[in-house]
Scaffold this motif. Sequence first.
Motif, PDB file in Angstrom:
ATOM      1  N   ALA A   1      46.104  40.100  40.652  1.00  0.00           N
ATOM      2  CA  ALA A   1      45.159  40.998  39.972  1.00  0.00           C
ATOM      3  C   ALA A   1      43.730  40.812  40.464  1.00  0.00           C
ATOM      4  O   ALA A   1      42.881  41.686  40.273  1.00  0.00           O
ATOM      5  N   MET A   2      43.441  39.668  41.086  1.00  0.00           N
ATOM      6  CA  MET A   2      42.115  39.421  41.655  1.00  0.00           C
ATOM      7  C   MET A   2      42.083  39.723  43.154  1.00  0.00           C
ATOM      8  O   MET A   2      41.056  39.579  43.806  1.00  0.00           O
TER       9      MET A   2
ATOM     10  N   ASP B   1      48.169  36.927  37.855  1.00  0.00           N
ATOM     11  CA  ASP B   1      46.712  36.844  37.652  1.00  0.00           C
ATOM     12  C   ASP B   1      45.990  36.730  39.004  1.00  0.00           C
ATOM     13  O   ASP B   1      44.905  37.284  39.176  1.00  0.00           O
TER      14      ASP B   1
ATOM     15  N   PHE C   1      34.890  46.694  30.502  1.00  0.00           N
ATOM     16  CA  PHE C   1      34.094  45.807  31.363  1.00  0.00           C
ATOM     17  C   PHE C   1      33.275  46.587  32.389  1.00  0.00           C
ATOM     18  O   PHE C   1      32.230  46.129  32.837  1.00  0.00           O
TER      19      PHE C   1
ATOM     20  N   ILE D   1      37.632  41.203  46.493  1.00  0.00           N
ATOM     21  CA  ILE D   1      38.033  40.681  45.194  1.00  0.00           C
ATOM     22  C   ILE D   1      38.086  41.833  44.190  1.00  0.00           C
ATOM     23  O   ILE D   1      37.172  42.656  44.125  1.00  0.00           O
ATOM     24  N   ILE D   2      39.196  41.890  43.468  1.00  0.00           N
ATOM     25  CA  ILE D   2      39.413  42.963  42.491  1.00  0.00           C
ATOM     26  C   ILE D   2      38.890  42.480  41.142  1.00  0.00           C
ATOM     27  O   ILE D   2      39.309  41.429  40.656  1.00  0.00           O
ATOM     28  N   ARG D   3      37.960  43.235  40.552  1.00  0.00           N
ATOM     29  CA  ARG D   3      37.338  42.797  39.294  1.00  0.00           C
ATOM     30  C   ARG D   3      37.417  43.890  38.230  1.00  0.00           C
ATOM     31  O   ARG D   3      37.398  45.074  38.538  1.00  0.00           O
ATOM     32  N   ARG D   4      37.417  43.417  36.983  1.00  0.00           N
ATOM     33  CA  ARG D   4      37.458  44.379  35.871  1.00  0.00           C
ATOM     34  C   ARG D   4      36.180  45.207  35.787  1.00  0.00           C
ATOM     35  O   ARG D   4      36.159  46.281  35.207  1.00  0.00           O
ATOM     36  N   THR D   5      35.108  44.672  36.323  1.00  0.00           N
ATOM     37  CA  THR D   5      33.798  45.321  36.171  1.00  0.00           C
ATOM     38  C   THR D   5      33.519  46.367  37.242  1.00  0.00           C
ATOM     39  O   THR D   5      32.462  46.987  37.232  1.00  0.00           O
TER      40      THR D   5
ATOM     41  N   GLY E   1      35.840  37.054  31.778  1.00  0.00           N
ATOM     42  CA  GLY E   1      36.317  38.425  31.689  1.00  0.00           C
ATOM     43  C   GLY E   1      37.387  38.810  32.684  1.00  0.00           C
ATOM     44  O   GLY E   1      38.160  39.696  32.414  1.00  0.00           O
ATOM     45  N   ASP E   2      37.462  38.160  33.838  1.00  0.00           N
ATOM     46  CA  ASP E   2      38.486  38.548  34.792  1.00  0.00           C
ATOM     47  C   ASP E   2      39.765  37.747  34.585  1.00  0.00           C
ATOM     48  O   ASP E   2      39.806  36.820  33.786  1.00  0.00           O
ATOM     49  N   ASP E   3      40.801  38.116  35.343  1.00  0.00           N
ATOM     50  CA  ASP E   3      42.073  37.396  35.231  1.00  0.00           C
ATOM     51  C   ASP E   3      41.951  35.971  35.748  1.00  0.00           C
ATOM     52  O   ASP E   3      42.757  35.121  35.428  1.00  0.00           O
ATOM     53  N   ALA E   4      40.949  35.704  36.575  1.00  0.00           N
ATOM     54  CA  ALA E   4      40.804  34.385  37.176  1.00  0.00           C
ATOM     55  C   ALA E   4      39.339  34.163  37.527  1.00  0.00           C
ATOM     56  O   ALA E   4      38.539  35.096  37.550  1.00  0.00           O
TER      57      ALA E   4
ATOM     58  N   GLY F   1      40.421  46.382  38.891  1.00  0.00           N
ATOM     59  CA  GLY F   1      41.804  46.313  38.457  1.00  0.00           C
ATOM     60  C   GLY F   1      42.095  45.065  37.666  1.00  0.00           C
ATOM     61  O   GLY F   1      41.253  44.169  37.540  1.00  0.00           O
ATOM     62  N   MET F   2      43.284  45.027  37.115  1.00  0.00           N
ATOM     63  CA  MET F   2      43.805  43.821  36.476  1.00  0.00           C
ATOM     64  C   MET F   2      45.318  43.986  36.397  1.00  0.00           C
ATOM     65  O   MET F   2      45.855  45.026  36.790  1.00  0.00           O
ATOM     66  N   ASP F   3      46.004  42.949  35.917  1.00  0.00           N
ATOM     67  CA  ASP F   3      47.443  43.137  35.783  1.00  0.00           C
ATOM     68  C   ASP F   3      47.749  43.692  34.388  1.00  0.00           C
ATOM     69  O   ASP F   3      46.879  43.717  33.503  1.00  0.00           O
TER      70      ASP F   3
END
Lengths: 343, 343
Positions: free
Chosen positions: A83-84, A80, A247, A150-154, B32-35, A230-232
């Motif tokens: 993934a960030m 996790d 997202f 920072i890697i974000r889903r959005t 919403g994010d992994d962390a 991104g995410m895991d």
Amino acid sequence: MSESNLEQKVKEIGEQGLLQKLHRFCPPDMIGDDAAVMQTLPEQSLIVTTDVLVEGVHFSDRTTSPEDAGWRAAAANLSDLAAMGATPLGITVGLAINGDTAVSWVEKLYQGMNDCLQVYHTPIVGGDVVRSPINTISITAFGQANPNCIIRRTNARPGYAIVVTGIHGAAKAGLELLLNPELGKNLSDSEKNTLIKAHQRPKPRLDILPTLQEILSSSCLLSSSIPLAGMDSSDGLADAIIQICKFSQVGAKIERSQIPIPPAFPNWLSPEQSIEWVLYGGEDFELVLCLPLEIAESLVEKLNKESAIIGRITQEKTVKLIDSTGNHADEILHLSQGFQHFK
Amino acid sequence: MSESNLEQKVKEIGEQGLLQKLHRFCPPDMIGDDAAVMQTLPEQSLIVTTDVLVEGVHFSDRTTSPEDAGWRAAAANLSDLAAMGATPLGITVGLAINGDTAVSWVEKLYQGMNDCLQVYHTPIVGGDVVRSPINTISITAFGQANPNCIIRRTNARPGYAIVVTGIHGAAKAGLELLLNPELGKNLSDSEKNTLIKAHQRPKPRLDILPTLQEILSSSCLLSSSIPLAGMDSSDGLADAIIQICKFSQVGAKIERSQIPIPPAFPNWLSPEQSIEWVLYGGEDFELVLCLPLEIAESLVEKLNKESAIIGRITQEKTVKLIDSTGNHADEILHLSQGFQHFK
């Protein structure tokens, strides 16, 4: 617990006695205060993630040794952070434990966590041990990240390339081989071991972060704050792509033939079974990243050959699995339909 | 759960449904994010603490409403931060929940946590919700502290004054009044309410940190790193003093008459009962600080009248309760002997 009655039980040494035994897994200067103290780098953001695992729900002696349960719990939290885009600083472990549990079981659990954490230079900085009817492990992991990376889903943008950092489907195949050994009768021992290991000892992909940072620095992009998405893939490759698209309010086209799969799959599984495990198996703990093409290409070039660009982010908000070889019809992936389709 | 069968249960809406309902207790940008991502101040140390609470072991509907259980869980973690001299940044909540639990029970639990956290401007930044046979709450709180002002159990020095930030014994008295209401027949409603409130809604003493910082700054001591010692009194006043002395390899002399006690105690309890609850009752969540006398005097002067200097740290490694009025013989306090002596 399938432990012998002769073994020392937690209730015989009490919570304080157990805590004493677990201290060897913590740095000595972390013990004794109300809280742990850590140094962070200035100009970094703090990244925090938490997971709760319940015996009988998330892990069980029937399928998982305590060492593997510990490794997987630590790996899931470090994944996790990865993934960030965050480098780990430490984890805390809250343990609620049944008094009839063997002390050795708890020590093996911590040994497994520690084996994973040591690979990534991450200490157990604190925790709590309490009694409970049900063994429960709560892990909180914290790390730090450059606020510009920072890697974000959005953050996915139309045109971005979709990168997977490695193979999907192996962890699911490993679990199935453990549950039904006869499934593997046509596999070599080495093939079986590789797949089972992928389930028991998944590797969080923290190793890719320095490479990603280096590419961003050398492209002079580090300070210009290119959005990284991104995410895991802990809940599966399809889930990761669909969540990112949801997202980020975008869609994706995934090229079926570009998805790296375990080398054992083609001669072992039907194409349907293979793609089901690859897309929906889960727990591979790879990263699914959405990046500008130039960065994605540099990344895949520098990572090992199991990483790949598997598709593109699109403006159109559907997630399509396409097959440019023409062997399979295009499919639109939805989480629920996906599962139903493949089951 | 003593909830009506007509109420909506967690299993009816599932973990994802419950998570949706709990989102209103989190800042919108945290979801919403992994962390979770937080900004920290440069030059500050990160302070992290974790607690696990199990239904039937640490809280129960029989003695505690879900709102109070939530408040107390949040307060205990914030108190651990206060005990280190740290300002809170946020908490994560890991919830393992039985499907038969009423959704409203969980919402009340979070409402209670939130009520406490809001007083101290602390957000719930993340969490996890999973199913379990037993309701279990795991909280990890993190904060930041000036590295020169971290309060540690190991820092007490002979000659330091021992400060309590408030009254001890009230939380225990409140719990006893809830369990045995007839105990309070000679107390006024206001006295009873004050004691019960001390049990149900304890206040973590984060409020003293700016005052302490101000004193250290004005004494030009902030940059010279005077060792500050202390911990919270969640496990009782005697426990706090003994733990600090043990970790600092010192002793203490405590003046019995200087310990602030609830105003209701003298006319209500025997001196033996009173000192038992004051020393061993626990859960008052005050701070026990060991500081150079000059700083201790300034602090007590600036805090409310319920704070006091109750004794001194000594080179001799015993913890003595002395009575300069001559009414009671000196006693040496040990954790186990203490409990036996008073029971």
